[in-house]
Scaffold this motif. Structure first.
Motif, short mmCIF file in Angstrom:
data_model
loop_
_atom_site.label_atom_id
_atom_site.label_comp_id
_atom_site.label_asym_id
_atom_site.label_seq_id
_atom_site.Cartn_x
_atom_site.Cartn_y
_atom_site.Cartn_z
N HIS A 57 13.36 8.25 1.26
CA HIS A 57 12.45 7.32 1.92
C HIS A 57 13.29 6.26 2.65
O HIS A 57 14.34 5.85 2.17
N ARG B 176 0.84 -1.21 0.00
CA ARG B 176 0.00 0.00 0.00
C ARG B 176 0.87 1.25 0.00
O ARG B 176 0.57 2.22 -0.70
N GLN B 177 1.93 1.24 0.78
CA GLN B 177 2.82 2.40 0.84
C GLN B 177 3.58 2.57 -0.47
O GLN B 177 3.75 3.70 -0.95
N ALA C 299 8.76 4.69 4.76
CA ALA C 299 8.43 5.95 5.42
C ALA C 299 9.24 7.07 4.80
O ALA C 299 10.39 6.88 4.39
N HIS D 132 1.93 4.51 -3.44
CA HIS D 132 1.87 5.98 -3.41
C HIS D 132 3.18 6.64 -3.85
O HIS D 132 3.25 7.86 -3.95
N GLU E 154 7.92 -1.82 5.75
CA GLU E 154 7.38 -0.46 5.81
C GLU E 154 8.23 0.50 5.00
O GLU E 154 9.45 0.35 4.94
#
Length: 93
Positions: free
Chosen positions: A70, A20-21, A89, A24, A87
């Motif tokens: 990121h 999902r991350q 970020a 984007h 993850e």
């Protein structure tokens, strides 16, 4: 079942949250993260033969890479020969 020639290689997997991350991010950033993970997996080599499964003990190490501002957090599981992206970020300057 894995082929015999791939028993010493690590596979790269992506958790659902990380997918999902990743969706984007710009395509170029996604590609660079994937290239870095593939390169990391290629460098990982087991020091001993494939161990027999242990009942309740697993050694998993969390690592990170920085790509285009990121941070990608991933786990390395030597027992399963797997690198799992957990993850992504945005890095705060």
């Amino acid at each position: 079942m894995r082929r015999p020639e791939s028993l010493d290689k690590y596979t790269v997997e992506v958790s659902p949250a990380a997918w999902r991350q990743l969706s984007h991010l710009p395509l170029e950033t996604y590609q660079r993260i994937r290239e870095e993970l593939d390169a990391t997996a290629a460098r990982l080599r087991p020091a001993t033969p494939v161990p027999l499964p242990q009942k309740l003990v697993r050694t998993v190490e969390t690592r990170s890479i920085l790509v285009d501002g990121h941070v990608a957090l991933f786990e390395v599981d030597p027992d399963r020969r797997r690198l799992t992206l957990r993850e992504i970020a945005r890095r705060i300057p």
